[in-house]
Design an enzyme around this catalytic site. Structure first.
Site, PDB file in Angstrom:
ATOM      1  N   HIS A 178      24.916  31.931  16.639  1.00  0.00           N
ATOM      2  CA  HIS A 178      24.595  32.967  15.615  1.00  0.00           C
ATOM      3  C   HIS A 178      23.945  34.193  16.122  1.00  0.00           C
ATOM      4  O   HIS A 178      23.852  34.391  17.261  1.00  0.00           O
ATOM      5  CB  HIS A 178      23.579  32.136  14.800  1.00  0.00           C
ATOM      6  CG  HIS A 178      22.200  31.520  15.550  1.00  0.00           C
ATOM      7  ND1 HIS A 178      21.241  32.404  16.218  1.00  0.00           N
ATOM      8  CD2 HIS A 178      22.120  30.449  16.367  1.00  0.00           C
ATOM      9  CE1 HIS A 178      20.558  31.663  16.873  1.00  0.00           C
ATOM     10  NE2 HIS A 178      20.970  30.456  16.956  1.00  0.00           N
ATOM     11  N   ARG A 217      22.733  19.541  23.872  1.00  0.00           N
ATOM     12  CA  ARG A 217      23.091  20.964  23.418  1.00  0.00           C
ATOM     13  C   ARG A 217      22.718  21.714  24.682  1.00  0.00           C
ATOM     14  O   ARG A 217      21.815  21.504  25.351  1.00  0.00           O
ATOM     15  CB  ARG A 217      22.382  21.258  22.401  1.00  0.00           C
ATOM     16  CG  ARG A 217      22.737  22.920  21.965  1.00  0.00           C
ATOM     17  CD  ARG A 217      22.273  22.861  20.467  1.00  0.00           C
ATOM     18  NE  ARG A 217      20.595  23.018  20.145  1.00  0.00           N
ATOM     19  CZ  ARG A 217      20.162  22.190  19.516  1.00  0.00           C
ATOM     20  NH1 ARG A 217      21.040  20.979  19.223  1.00  0.00           N
ATOM     21  NH2 ARG A 217      18.855  22.128  19.235  1.00  0.00           N
ATOM     22  N   HIS A 257      17.214  19.580  14.204  1.00  0.00           N
ATOM     23  CA  HIS A 257      16.142  20.408  14.121  1.00  0.00           C
ATOM     24  C   HIS A 257      14.587  19.632  14.119  1.00  0.00           C
ATOM     25  O   HIS A 257      13.850  19.777  13.512  1.00  0.00           O
ATOM     26  CB  HIS A 257      16.013  21.426  12.824  1.00  0.00           C
ATOM     27  CG  HIS A 257      17.077  22.427  13.085  1.00  0.00           C
ATOM     28  ND1 HIS A 257      17.355  23.364  11.819  1.00  0.00           N
ATOM     29  CD2 HIS A 257      17.674  23.064  14.111  1.00  0.00           C
ATOM     30  CE1 HIS A 257      18.091  24.283  12.430  1.00  0.00           C
ATOM     31  NE2 HIS A 257      18.397  24.183  13.755  1.00  0.00           N
ATOM     32  N   ASP A 295      -9.161  28.829   3.676  1.00  0.00           N
ATOM     33  CA  ASP A 295      -9.365  30.297   4.091  1.00  0.00           C
ATOM     34  C   ASP A 295      -9.006  30.697   5.424  1.00  0.00           C
ATOM     35  O   ASP A 295      -9.291  31.361   6.179  1.00  0.00           O
ATOM     36  CB  ASP A 295     -10.845  30.622   3.999  1.00  0.00           C
ATOM     37  CG  ASP A 295     -11.765  29.796   4.661  1.00  0.00           C
ATOM     38  OD1 ASP A 295     -11.239  28.828   5.356  1.00  0.00           O
ATOM     39  OD2 ASP A 295     -13.035  30.097   4.886  1.00  0.00           O
ATOM     40  N   GLU A 314      22.323  25.821  25.391  1.00  0.00           N
ATOM     41  CA  GLU A 314      22.387  27.073  24.567  1.00  0.00           C
ATOM     42  C   GLU A 314      21.744  28.366  25.411  1.00  0.00           C
ATOM     43  O   GLU A 314      20.708  28.210  25.842  1.00  0.00           O
ATOM     44  CB  GLU A 314      21.433  26.990  23.331  1.00  0.00           C
ATOM     45  CG  GLU A 314      21.208  28.350  22.445  1.00  0.00           C
ATOM     46  CD  GLU A 314      20.205  28.195  21.185  1.00  0.00           C
ATOM     47  OE1 GLU A 314      19.417  27.162  21.225  1.00  0.00           O
ATOM     48  OE2 GLU A 314      20.549  28.871  20.267  1.00  0.00           O
ATOM     49  N   ASP A 362      16.254  32.078  22.371  1.00  0.00           N
ATOM     50  CA  ASP A 362      16.600  30.790  21.994  1.00  0.00           C
ATOM     51  C   ASP A 362      17.411  29.939  22.967  1.00  0.00           C
ATOM     52  O   ASP A 362      18.663  30.197  23.011  1.00  0.00           O
ATOM     53  CB  ASP A 362      17.327  31.137  20.375  1.00  0.00           C
ATOM     54  CG  ASP A 362      17.687  29.779  19.912  1.00  0.00           C
ATOM     55  OD1 ASP A 362      17.542  28.880  20.165  1.00  0.00           O
ATOM     56  OD2 ASP A 362      18.714  29.960  18.770  1.00  0.00           O
ATOM     57  N   HIS A 393      17.772  33.601  13.760  1.00  0.00           N
ATOM     58  CA  HIS A 393      19.111  33.666  13.020  1.00  0.00           C
ATOM     59  C   HIS A 393      19.173  35.031  12.575  1.00  0.00           C
ATOM     60  O   HIS A 393      18.602  35.323  11.312  1.00  0.00           O
ATOM     61  CB  HIS A 393      19.273  32.607  11.969  1.00  0.00           C
ATOM     62  CG  HIS A 393      19.125  31.183  12.561  1.00  0.00           C
ATOM     63  ND1 HIS A 393      18.775  30.003  12.056  1.00  0.00           N
ATOM     64  CD2 HIS A 393      19.354  30.646  13.787  1.00  0.00           C
ATOM     65  CE1 HIS A 393      18.861  29.036  12.615  1.00  0.00           C
ATOM     66  NE2 HIS A 393      19.166  29.419  13.973  1.00  0.00           N
ATOM     67  N   ASP A 400      14.875  22.931  22.784  1.00  0.00           N
ATOM     68  CA  ASP A 400      15.433  24.022  22.287  1.00  0.00           C
ATOM     69  C   ASP A 400      14.220  24.629  21.943  1.00  0.00           C
ATOM     70  O   ASP A 400      13.489  24.565  21.037  1.00  0.00           O
ATOM     71  CB  ASP A 400      16.150  23.572  20.849  1.00  0.00           C
ATOM     72  CG  ASP A 400      16.731  24.955  20.303  1.00  0.00           C
ATOM     73  OD1 ASP A 400      16.501  26.131  20.537  1.00  0.00           O
ATOM     74  OD2 ASP A 400      17.626  24.748  19.390  1.00  0.00           O
ATOM     75  N   HIS A 460      27.749  21.600  14.102  1.00  0.00           N
ATOM     76  CA  HIS A 460      27.143  23.122  13.952  1.00  0.00           C
ATOM     77  C   HIS A 460      28.098  24.024  14.390  1.00  0.00           C
ATOM     78  O   HIS A 460      29.159  23.693  15.041  1.00  0.00           O
ATOM     79  CB  HIS A 460      25.822  23.216  14.362  1.00  0.00           C
ATOM     80  CG  HIS A 460      25.246  22.898  15.778  1.00  0.00           C
ATOM     81  ND1 HIS A 460      25.849  23.917  16.835  1.00  0.00           N
ATOM     82  CD2 HIS A 460      24.919  22.025  16.613  1.00  0.00           C
ATOM     83  CE1 HIS A 460      25.600  23.278  17.934  1.00  0.00           C
ATOM     84  NE2 HIS A 460      24.929  22.028  17.667  1.00  0.00           N
ATOM     85  N   GLU A 495      25.955  27.970  21.726  1.00  0.00           N
ATOM     86  CA  GLU A 495      25.395  26.829  21.904  1.00  0.00           C
ATOM     87  C   GLU A 495      25.807  25.450  21.463  1.00  0.00           C
ATOM     88  O   GLU A 495      25.520  24.996  20.629  1.00  0.00           O
ATOM     89  CB  GLU A 495      23.901  26.947  20.930  1.00  0.00           C
ATOM     90  CG  GLU A 495      24.136  27.348  19.549  1.00  0.00           C
ATOM     91  CD  GLU A 495      22.809  27.577  19.034  1.00  0.00           C
ATOM     92  OE1 GLU A 495      22.278  26.327  18.754  1.00  0.00           O
ATOM     93  OE2 GLU A 495      22.430  28.658  18.348  1.00  0.00           O
ATOM     94  N   TYR A 547      26.482  15.270  19.705  1.00  0.00           N
ATOM     95  CA  TYR A 547      25.519  14.156  19.112  1.00  0.00           C
ATOM     96  C   TYR A 547      26.191  12.970  18.799  1.00  0.00           C
ATOM     97  O   TYR A 547      26.812  13.065  17.879  1.00  0.00           O
ATOM     98  CB  TYR A 547      24.797  15.020  18.228  1.00  0.00           C
ATOM     99  CG  TYR A 547      24.437  16.577  18.626  1.00  0.00           C
ATOM    100  CD1 TYR A 547      23.226  16.910  19.127  1.00  0.00           C
ATOM    101  CD2 TYR A 547      25.107  17.292  17.992  1.00  0.00           C
ATOM    102  CE1 TYR A 547      22.843  18.197  19.348  1.00  0.00           C
ATOM    103  CE2 TYR A 547      24.922  18.911  18.241  1.00  0.00           C
ATOM    104  CZ  TYR A 547      23.668  19.170  19.036  1.00  0.00           C
ATOM    105  OH  TYR A 547      23.522  20.281  19.100  1.00  0.00           O
TER     106      TYR A 547
HETATM  107  N1  GLY Z   1      16.848  27.054  17.580  1.00  0.00           N
HETATM  108  C1  GLY Z   1      17.655  27.004  16.454  1.00  0.00           C
HETATM  109  C2  GLY Z   1      18.852  27.380  16.783  1.00  0.00           C
HETATM  110  O1  GLY Z   1      19.343  27.057  18.044  1.00  0.00           O
HETATM  111  O2  GLY Z   1      19.654  27.765  16.131  1.00  0.00           O
HETATM  112 MN    MN Z   2      20.277  28.974  18.283  1.00  0.00          MN
HETATM  113 MN    MN Z   3      18.054  27.017  19.600  1.00  0.00          MN
END
Ligand code: GLY
Ligand code: MN
Ligand code: MN
Length: 444
Positions: free
Chosen positions: A354, A406, A243, A39, A408, A271, A361, A260, A350, A384, A388
């Protein structure tokens, strides 16, 4: 608190209705309450499309938009006031509040929807809804349509066209208004504070979750209800897991930590990623990779402006990263040939960013008619790039393995280029090392 003003919700509804064909109806449900266990409920987060059109924060509600309806174009079904339930769970707007505080022309109890909604749909030619994203609601919608169909012999006219609302609504959401940019700037400002606090707290021997706690402290203190997505606090080799969310490893002297994380303000996400040394000082290899990623990001910013297309920023990052990896000896060969065969993907797998907005996203098409979308003022996106180097990559010297970086930031396209919303977090090696050194001196 900075938030979206009521007048903007009304403007959005009008803008959507202006694009709907005559004699049509749009129907959108609120997000369902999600059960966490038995619950216990997850913290409630309104559906982004529903929020965008209403600002109405409650579950068990349905928006109905009927352009041209004489008795009001905006109808909201929502929960009734209930003294007993409100004592336990908190206040409800009720139908009066829906009209008084949320601008509905008409409001009905959600428990009456089966009796009332078929009558509203009847006689309309086209129904807009978010088909396919909420199977339970799709079923309800068909039940309401079937009620009308079952009365066809009495002269009832069921609609004949069912159209996905996403196309209209998500294109609107892609262009951020001044009020939206203001909220996103605030989300980025609070998130920047959170990253700074985590940098200042960084010490070998702490756990990744200790730094996550510093982030959460700033998010909540800044008025954010929650992070915009699960925070990634990835130290050492964990930084190579894109992730990573376990956030329970011990921070080690000599390792990097990649964070991140961004908070959400009035349902708008930030982000941000920064990568720094646990002990406050980058090693030569860490610094080399870091500065390459930073150069890639700078190159991407230069490709974000009206009339540039979506992929130009990504292409710029690929070129800088590929030639940098060659210079460092991590890739061998001719840069153009390496780009042609996407050799960077072993290190940079990647895209450069985005869309960003109510969803981290965010919605919006990246291609139009098969071509990359051309950027326009008000579009918000992340930038970003990352590198890696897998801990088990046998093709590179040992000293490089396990480094993940990274960087971003969040930007919005302006007339002359882009505004960096998340500029408040230090970013150069010198800036980060100075901030961390100052924090250590203070603590000592
Ligand atoms: N935090 C997810 C991305 O950077 O897309
Ligand atoms: Mn992002
Ligand atoms: Mn991110």
């Amino acid at each position: 608190m900075i938030h979206i003003p009521k007048s903007e919700y009304s403007r959005r509804r009008k803008a959507l209705m202006a694009q709907m064909v005559p004699n049509s109806i749009a129907i959108l449900p609120a997000a369902a309450v999600a059960i966490r266990n038995r619950d216990v409920e997850h913290v409630y987060r309104q559906d982004s499309d529903f929020q965008y059109l209403s600002g109405f924060p409650e579950p068990q509600a349905v928006i109905v938009l009927m352009p041209g309806r004489e008795h009001g174009e905006y109808v909201l079904f929502c929960r009734e006031r209930n003294a007993e339930r409100e004592l336990w769970d908190g206040l409800r707007a009720g139908q009066e509040g829906a009209i008084r505080d949320f601008g509905a022309d008409d409001a009905f109890p959600i428990t009456d929807i089966d009796d009332i909604l078929p009558g509203l749909i009847e006689g309309r030619d086209r129904v807009y809804s978010a088909m396919g994203s909420n199977p339970e609601f799709d079923r309800h919608l068909m039940d309401w349509i079937n009620v009308i169909r079952s009365k066809a012999h009495l002269g009832a006219q069921p609609p004949n066209e069912f159209v996905a609302l996403d196309h209209l609504l998500h294109d609107m959401r892609l262009y951020k208004s001044a009020a939206e940019v203001k909220v996103m700037r605030e989300a980025a400002r609070i998130s920047a504070q959170a990253h700074i606090r985590a940098m200042q707290a960084s010490r070998a021997g702490l756990h990744e979750f200790s730094l996550e706690a510093e982030l959460d402290y700033e998010f909540r203190k800044g008025g954010a209800k929650m992070p915009a997505y699960g925070s990634i606090v990835a130290s050492g080799r964990n930084s190579c897991i894109l992730h990573y969310q376990q956030n329970d490893a011990v921070l080690k002297d000599g390792d990097l930590v990649l964070i991140d994380a961004g908070c959400e303000i009035d349902c708008y996400a930030s982000d941000i990623t920064r990568t720094w040394p646990v002990n406050g000082k980058y090693s030569p290899e860490q610094k080399a990779i870091y500065e390459l990623v930073l150069a890639a990001q700078e190159a991407a910013f230069a490709e974000i402006a009206p009339d540039k297309h979506w992929n130009q920023a990504h292409e710029a990052t690929v070129r800088v990263i590929t030639s940098g990896l060659v210079e460092l000896g991590l890739l061998q060969g001719d840069v153009d040939e390496l780009i042609a065969r996407e050799a960077h993907k072993a290190f940079y797998m990647h895209r450069a960013g985005h869309w960003l907005g109510m969803d981290v996203h965010d919605v919006g098409e990246y291609k139009v008619g098969g071509e990359w979308r051309v950027l326009e003022v008000g579009m918000a996106l992340t930038v970003e790039p990352g590198i890696y180097i897998a801990p088990d990559n046998q093709n590179v010297a040992k000293k490089w393995r396990g480094i993940g970086v990274r960087i971003e930031d969040d930007v919005v396209v302006t007339k002359t280029g882009c505004e960096i919303l998340s500029h408040g977090v230090p970013k150069t090696v010198a800036e980060i090392e100075a901030l961390m050194a100052a924090a250590r001196t203070q603590a000592a």
